[in-house]
Write a protein that holds these residues in place. Structure first.
Motif, PDB file in Angstrom:
ATOM      1  N   MET A  94       0.814  -1.204   0.000  1.00  0.00           N
ATOM      2  CA  MET A  94       0.000   0.000   0.000  1.00  0.00           C
ATOM      3  C   MET A  94       0.856   1.266   0.000  1.00  0.00           C
ATOM      4  O   MET A  94       0.530   2.237  -0.686  1.00  0.00           O
ATOM      5  CB  MET A  94      -0.916   0.000   1.228  1.00  0.00           C
ATOM      6  N   ARG A  97     -13.048   4.713   1.238  1.00  0.00           N
ATOM      7  CA  ARG A  97     -11.660   4.840   0.784  1.00  0.00           C
ATOM      8  C   ARG A  97     -10.820   3.616   1.203  1.00  0.00           C
ATOM      9  O   ARG A  97     -10.009   3.139   0.435  1.00  0.00           O
ATOM     10  CB  ARG A  97     -11.054   6.129   1.351  1.00  0.00           C
ATOM     11  N   ALA A 132     -11.535   0.790  -1.093  1.00  0.00           N
ATOM     12  CA  ALA A 132     -10.886   1.013  -2.388  1.00  0.00           C
ATOM     13  C   ALA A 132      -9.399   0.700  -2.315  1.00  0.00           C
ATOM     14  O   ALA A 132      -8.849   0.097  -3.241  1.00  0.00           O
ATOM     15  CB  ALA A 132     -11.096   2.480  -2.812  1.00  0.00           C
ATOM     16  N   VAL A 133      -8.741   1.064  -1.223  1.00  0.00           N
ATOM     17  CA  VAL A 133      -7.321   0.769  -1.060  1.00  0.00           C
ATOM     18  C   VAL A 133      -7.098  -0.735  -1.010  1.00  0.00           C
ATOM     19  O   VAL A 133      -6.195  -1.271  -1.656  1.00  0.00           O
ATOM     20  CB  VAL A 133      -6.774   1.447   0.220  1.00  0.00           C
ATOM     21  N   LEU A 160      -8.992  -3.127  -2.199  1.00  0.00           N
ATOM     22  CA  LEU A 160      -9.289  -3.763  -3.485  1.00  0.00           C
ATOM     23  C   LEU A 160      -8.223  -3.467  -4.537  1.00  0.00           C
ATOM     24  O   LEU A 160      -8.037  -4.246  -5.461  1.00  0.00           O
ATOM     25  CB  LEU A 160     -10.655  -3.308  -4.002  1.00  0.00           C
ATOM     26  N   ARG A 161      -7.530  -2.365  -4.383  1.00  0.00           N
ATOM     27  CA  ARG A 161      -6.458  -2.014  -5.313  1.00  0.00           C
ATOM     28  C   ARG A 161      -5.312  -2.966  -5.094  1.00  0.00           C
ATOM     29  O   ARG A 161      -4.659  -3.488  -5.860  1.00  0.00           O
ATOM     30  CB  ARG A 161      -6.028  -0.575  -5.086  1.00  0.00           C
TER      31      ARG A 161
END
Length: 53
Positions: free
Chosen positions: A26, A46, A49-50, A52-53
């Motif tokens: 990350m 947020r 989203a982090v 899943l990235r």
């Protein structure tokens, strides 16, 4: 704190490895107080989203 409550040493080590891998992926650096707190203070949207990235 999360790891302190895990009784089995092998499980604690594996969780610790996974958390380290996540934060390195990350942030690009070893986890530290600042990066952990920054993640914990993200909004739910947020943070998802982090992850899943």
């Amino acid at each position: 704190m999360m790891l302190a409550n895990i009784r089995a040493p092998s499980t604690r080590r594996e969780y610790q490895k996974d958390l380290r891998k996540f934060f390195v992926a990350m942030t690009g650096i070893e986890p530290n107080v600042d990066s952990v707190l920054e993640f914990l203070h993200l909004t739910e949207k947020r943070a998802v989203a982090v992850v899943l990235r």
